[in-house]
Design a protein around this motif. Structure first.
Motif, PDB file in Angstrom:
ATOM      1  N   UNK A 123       0.809  -1.201   0.000  1.00  9.03           N
ATOM      2  CA  UNK A 123       0.000   0.000   0.000  1.00  9.03           C
ATOM      3  C   UNK A 123       0.857   1.273   0.000  1.00  9.03           C
ATOM      4  N   UNK A 124       2.009   1.212   0.670  1.00  8.32           N
ATOM      5  CA  UNK A 124       2.907   2.373   0.648  1.00  8.32           C
ATOM      6  C   UNK A 124       3.435   2.614  -0.755  1.00  8.32           C
ATOM      7  N   UNK A 125       3.814   1.546  -1.423  1.00 11.91           N
ATOM      8  CA  UNK A 125       4.406   1.663  -2.753  1.00 11.91           C
ATOM      9  C   UNK A 125       3.396   2.158  -3.780  1.00 11.91           C
ATOM     10  N   UNK A 126       2.167   1.643  -3.728  1.00 14.24           N
ATOM     11  CA  UNK A 126       1.194   2.046  -4.737  1.00 14.24           C
ATOM     12  C   UNK A 126       0.453   3.341  -4.384  1.00 14.24           C
ATOM     13  N   UNK A 127       0.775   3.941  -3.241  1.00 14.01           N
ATOM     14  CA  UNK A 127       0.226   5.249  -2.892  1.00 14.01           C
ATOM     15  C   UNK A 127      -1.116   5.241  -2.199  1.00 14.01           C
ATOM     16  N   UNK A 128      -1.643   4.061  -1.836  1.00 12.46           N
ATOM     17  CA  UNK A 128      -2.937   4.042  -1.150  1.00 12.46           C
ATOM     18  C   UNK A 128      -2.800   4.220   0.356  1.00 12.46           C
ATOM     19  N   UNK A 129      -1.601   4.050   0.891  1.00  9.87           N
ATOM     20  CA  UNK A 129      -1.358   4.275   2.317  1.00  9.87           C
ATOM     21  C   UNK A 129      -0.444   5.481   2.454  1.00  9.87           C
ATOM     22  N   UNK A 130      -1.032   6.608   2.814  1.00 10.36           N
ATOM     23  CA  UNK A 130      -0.262   7.844   2.958  1.00 10.36           C
ATOM     24  C   UNK A 130      -0.091   8.209   4.421  1.00 10.36           C
ATOM     25  N   UNK A 131      -0.360   7.282   5.319  1.00 11.17           N
ATOM     26  CA  UNK A 131      -0.412   7.583   6.731  1.00 11.17           C
ATOM     27  C   UNK A 131       0.674   6.911   7.566  1.00 11.17           C
ATOM     28  N   UNK A 132       1.092   5.720   7.208  1.00 14.07           N
ATOM     29  CA  UNK A 132       1.990   4.934   8.052  1.00 14.07           C
ATOM     30  C   UNK A 132       3.317   5.633   8.314  1.00 14.07           C
ATOM     31  N   UNK A 133       3.925   6.207   7.315  1.00 13.71           N
ATOM     32  CA  UNK A 133       5.217   6.875   7.513  1.00 13.71           C
ATOM     33  C   UNK A 133       5.057   8.034   8.496  1.00 13.71           C
ATOM     34  N   UNK A 134       4.009   8.831   8.337  1.00 18.80           N
ATOM     35  CA  UNK A 134       3.763   9.947   9.250  1.00 18.80           C
ATOM     36  C   UNK A 134       3.516   9.428  10.673  1.00 18.80           C
ATOM     37  N   UNK A 135       2.774   8.336  10.807  1.00  9.87           N
ATOM     38  CA  UNK A 135       2.503   7.723  12.110  1.00  9.87           C
ATOM     39  C   UNK A 135       3.814   7.305  12.778  1.00  9.87           C
TER      40      UNK A 135
END
Length: 84
Positions: free
Chosen positions: A1-13
């Motif tokens: 999800x990080x790679x395909x851009x659907x998860x934009x939250x985990x890195x910030x978390x």
């Protein structure tokens, strides 16, 4: 999800943890960045929309930065300093 851009939250978390923030709980925090996915979903919120930080959380990060306490839980943090 990080790679395909659907998860934009985990890195910030995870950066929030680096800044000294802990996980949040409770329905009143269902939009908070520091809520775990399972908790966000439990209260019917969409995980990707839980991106809010409150003023006290921002102050914690700021104070940890000012006092050189970022990454204090890292194995690279020894005796009050980052060792690289």
């Amino acid at each position: 999800d990080l790679v395909n851009g659907t998860n934009k939250r985990t890195v910030a978390h995870e950066l929030g943890h680096t800044g000294g923030l802990s996980h949040m709980k409770g329905s009143e925090n269902a939009t908070n960045l520091m809520m775990q996915a399972i908790e966000v979903n439990k209260y019917g919120n969409k995980y990707s929309n839980a991106t809010y930080l409150n003023e006290s959380q921002v102050k914690v990060i700021r104070d940890n930065y000012i006092h050189n306490k970022l990454n204090k839980n890292s194995p690279l943090y020894k005796n009050g300093k980052i060792i690289i």
